[in-house]
Design a protein around this motif. Sequence first.
Motif, PDB file in Angstrom:
ATOM      1  N   PHE A  39       1.052  -1.287  -0.070  1.00 25.26           N
ATOM      2  CA  PHE A  39      -0.053  -0.088   0.000  1.00 25.26           C
ATOM      3  C   PHE A  39       0.892   1.209  -0.091  1.00 25.26           C
ATOM      4  CE2 PHE A  39      -3.252  -2.876   1.373  1.00 25.26           C
ATOM      5  CZ  PHE A  39      -4.206  -2.641   0.420  1.00 25.26           C
ATOM      6  N   LEU A  40       1.966   1.250  -0.738  1.00 22.52           N
ATOM      7  CA  LEU A  40       2.879   2.484  -0.896  1.00 22.52           C
ATOM      8  C   LEU A  40       1.916   3.522  -1.471  1.00 22.52           C
ATOM      9  CD1 LEU A  40       6.040   0.579  -1.663  1.00 22.52           C
ATOM     10  CD2 LEU A  40       5.673   2.158   0.174  1.00 22.52           C
ATOM     11  N   SER A  41       0.706   3.167  -2.051  1.00 19.93           N
ATOM     12  CA  SER A  41      -0.091   4.301  -2.992  1.00 19.93           C
ATOM     13  C   SER A  41      -0.428   5.277  -1.838  1.00 19.93           C
ATOM     14  CB  SER A  41      -1.304   3.692  -3.437  1.00 19.93           C
ATOM     15  OG  SER A  41      -1.867   2.876  -2.617  1.00 19.93           O
ATOM     16  N   SER A  42      -0.558   4.893  -0.391  1.00 22.77           N
ATOM     17  CA  SER A  42      -0.892   6.023   0.502  1.00 22.77           C
ATOM     18  C   SER A  42       0.539   6.362   1.575  1.00 22.77           C
ATOM     19  CB  SER A  42      -2.080   5.279   1.352  1.00 22.77           C
ATOM     20  OG  SER A  42      -1.958   4.275   1.871  1.00 22.77           O
ATOM     21  N   SER A  43       1.526   6.004   1.071  1.00 24.29           N
ATOM     22  CA  SER A  43       2.675   6.096   1.919  1.00 24.29           C
ATOM     23  C   SER A  43       2.749   7.842   2.096  1.00 24.29           C
ATOM     24  CB  SER A  43       4.067   5.769   1.238  1.00 24.29           C
ATOM     25  OG  SER A  43       5.174   6.253   1.680  1.00 24.29           O
ATOM     26  N   ARG A  44       3.133   8.073   3.269  1.00 21.63           N
ATOM     27  CA  ARG A  44       3.553   9.637   3.737  1.00 21.63           C
ATOM     28  C   ARG A  44       4.823  10.091   3.595  1.00 21.63           C
ATOM     29  NH1 ARG A  44      -1.485  11.434   3.742  1.00 21.63           N
ATOM     30  NH2 ARG A  44      -3.170   9.784   4.742  1.00 21.63           N
ATOM     31  N   GLY A  45       5.652   8.933   3.141  1.00 20.81           N
ATOM     32  CA  GLY A  45       6.976   9.483   2.629  1.00 20.81           C
ATOM     33  C   GLY A  45       7.708   9.876   4.157  1.00 20.81           C
ATOM     34  N   TRP A  46       7.239   9.526   5.168  1.00 15.37           N
ATOM     35  CA  TRP A  46       8.035   9.542   6.382  1.00 15.37           C
ATOM     36  C   TRP A  46       9.251   8.776   6.539  1.00 15.37           C
ATOM     37  CZ3 TRP A  46       2.782   9.357   9.345  1.00 15.37           C
ATOM     38  CH2 TRP A  46       2.162  10.576   9.149  1.00 15.37           C
ATOM     39  N   ALA A  47       9.215   7.603   5.869  1.00 19.48           N
ATOM     40  CA  ALA A  47      10.307   6.449   5.938  1.00 19.48           C
ATOM     41  C   ALA A  47      10.560   5.789   4.681  1.00 19.48           C
ATOM     42  CB  ALA A  47       9.739   5.332   6.982  1.00 19.48           C
ATOM     43  N   ASP A  48      11.759   5.931   4.268  1.00 16.58           N
ATOM     44  CA  ASP A  48      11.908   5.387   3.065  1.00 16.58           C
ATOM     45  C   ASP A  48      11.922   4.034   2.835  1.00 16.58           C
ATOM     46  OD1 ASP A  48      12.514   7.989   2.100  1.00 16.58           O
ATOM     47  OD2 ASP A  48      14.656   7.875   2.364  1.00 16.58           O
ATOM     48  N   GLY A  77      15.825  -2.257  -3.176  1.00 18.96           N
ATOM     49  CA  GLY A  77      15.917  -3.616  -3.370  1.00 18.96           C
ATOM     50  C   GLY A  77      14.831  -4.276  -2.708  1.00 18.96           C
ATOM     51  N   MET A  78      13.868  -3.686  -1.822  1.00 22.40           N
ATOM     52  CA  MET A  78      13.073  -4.386  -0.818  1.00 22.40           C
ATOM     53  C   MET A  78      11.879  -4.451  -1.677  1.00 22.40           C
ATOM     54  SD  MET A  78      12.115  -3.717   3.138  1.00 22.40           S
ATOM     55  CE  MET A  78      13.813  -4.295   3.616  1.00 22.40           C
ATOM     56  N   GLU A  79      10.891  -5.594  -1.590  1.00 19.93           N
ATOM     57  CA  GLU A  79       9.697  -5.984  -2.283  1.00 19.93           C
ATOM     58  C   GLU A  79       8.828  -5.065  -2.001  1.00 19.93           C
ATOM     59  OE1 GLU A  79       8.389 -10.110  -1.962  1.00 19.93           O
ATOM     60  OE2 GLU A  79       6.358  -9.342  -2.558  1.00 19.93           O
ATOM     61  N   ALA A  80       7.969  -4.249  -2.897  1.00 26.16           N
ATOM     62  CA  ALA A  80       7.201  -3.163  -2.715  1.00 26.16           C
ATOM     63  C   ALA A  80       6.227  -3.192  -3.749  1.00 26.16           C
ATOM     64  CB  ALA A  80       8.071  -1.714  -2.900  1.00 26.16           C
ATOM     65  N   HIS A  81       5.159  -3.017  -3.192  1.00 29.33           N
ATOM     66  CA  HIS A  81       3.742  -2.887  -3.959  1.00 29.33           C
ATOM     67  C   HIS A  81       2.952  -1.875  -3.716  1.00 29.33           C
ATOM     68  CE1 HIS A  81       4.199  -7.396  -4.563  1.00 29.33           C
ATOM     69  NE2 HIS A  81       4.603  -7.184  -3.584  1.00 29.33           N
ATOM     70  N   GLU A  82       2.276  -0.984  -4.829  1.00 28.85           N
ATOM     71  CA  GLU A  82       1.546   0.033  -4.794  1.00 28.85           C
ATOM     72  C   GLU A  82       0.204  -0.271  -3.717  1.00 28.85           C
ATOM     73  OE1 GLU A  82       1.661   3.360  -5.812  1.00 28.85           O
ATOM     74  OE2 GLU A  82       3.571   2.615  -5.399  1.00 28.85           O
ATOM     75  N   MET A  83      -0.171  -1.614  -4.117  1.00 26.35           N
ATOM     76  CA  MET A  83      -1.698  -1.880  -3.230  1.00 26.35           C
ATOM     77  C   MET A  83      -1.190  -3.185  -2.412  1.00 26.35           C
ATOM     78  SD  MET A  83      -3.792   0.485  -3.867  1.00 26.35           S
ATOM     79  CE  MET A  83      -5.466  -0.328  -3.557  1.00 26.35           C
ATOM     80  N   HIS A  84      -1.987  -4.229  -2.397  1.00 28.10           N
ATOM     81  CA  HIS A  84      -1.818  -5.465  -1.804  1.00 28.10           C
ATOM     82  C   HIS A  84      -1.011  -6.274  -2.803  1.00 28.10           C
ATOM     83  CE1 HIS A  84      -2.540  -8.875   0.836  1.00 28.10           C
ATOM     84  NE2 HIS A  84      -2.716  -8.110   1.810  1.00 28.10           N
ATOM     85  N   PHE A  85      -0.275  -7.276  -2.188  1.00 27.84           N
ATOM     86  CA  PHE A  85       0.523  -8.417  -3.062  1.00 27.84           C
ATOM     87  C   PHE A  85      -0.315  -9.291  -3.389  1.00 27.84           C
ATOM     88  CE2 PHE A  85       0.532  -9.849   1.199  1.00 27.84           C
ATOM     89  CZ  PHE A  85       0.514 -11.389   1.117  1.00 27.84           C
ATOM     90  N   ARG A  86      -1.650  -9.597  -2.595  1.00 25.79           N
ATOM     91  CA  ARG A  86      -2.541 -10.581  -3.019  1.00 25.79           C
ATOM     92  C   ARG A  86      -3.721  -9.952  -3.772  1.00 25.79           C
ATOM     93  NH1 ARG A  86      -3.015 -13.426   2.382  1.00 25.79           N
ATOM     94  NH2 ARG A  86      -4.168 -11.565   2.731  1.00 25.79           N
ATOM     95  N   PRO A  87      -3.704 -10.079  -4.846  1.00 29.18           N
ATOM     96  CA  PRO A  87      -4.977  -9.366  -5.548  1.00 29.18           C
ATOM     97  C   PRO A  87      -6.441  -9.901  -4.930  1.00 29.18           C
ATOM     98  CG  PRO A  87      -3.348 -10.445  -7.059  1.00 29.18           C
ATOM     99  CD  PRO A  87      -3.164 -11.046  -6.039  1.00 29.18           C
ATOM    100  N   GLY A  88      -7.020  -8.689  -4.689  1.00 30.67           N
ATOM    101  CA  GLY A  88      -8.265  -8.783  -3.946  1.00 30.67           C
ATOM    102  C   GLY A  88      -8.208  -9.221  -2.583  1.00 30.67           C
TER     103      GLY A  88
END
Length: 145
Positions: free
Chosen positions: A120-129, A133-144
């Motif tokens: 859920f990086l889509s709602s990240s506040r950017g307070w912590a980077d 190389g770390m796995e990252a997803h804009e939403m959930h990793f499990r669709p639905g």
Amino acid sequence: MTVRHEGGCVCGAVRFLVLGDPERVTMCHCTWCQRRTGSAFGTEAVYPKDRVTVSGEALRVYRHRSDLSGRWLDQHFCGTCGTNLGLTLEVAPEVRSLPAGAFDDPAFLKASGIPFRHIFLSSSRGWADVPDGMEAHEMHFRPGG
Ligand SMILES: [Zn+2]
Ligand SMILES: [Zn+2]
């Protein structure tokens, strides 16, 4: 012999014991996790339920029901000090999460040996980077999910 790790709340009324490493560590940047933790994201060590033992004072539970899915999610916390002590989810009854920061010595939680995942990086506040190389997803990793 399986390594044991312990933790608990800040007042000591609730303690927990887990066996071995978690299946994964999920850092969730959704706005709900920001609010429930009062922080930039929630950090959950995800264990099979049968490898977690909670002792001491009975946990309090707040049941949140999703407007979108209609499914429940239980937030566990110490009734004395209010420390966040993890989640159980209707959608994944086989797992129990514990907040990484509640372990007595969280140093064993390392991205080198355990899958770490930012979601859920889509709602990240950017307070912590998020580390490179770390796995990252804009939403959930499990669709639905
Ligand atoms: Zn407590
Ligand atoms: Zn979340």
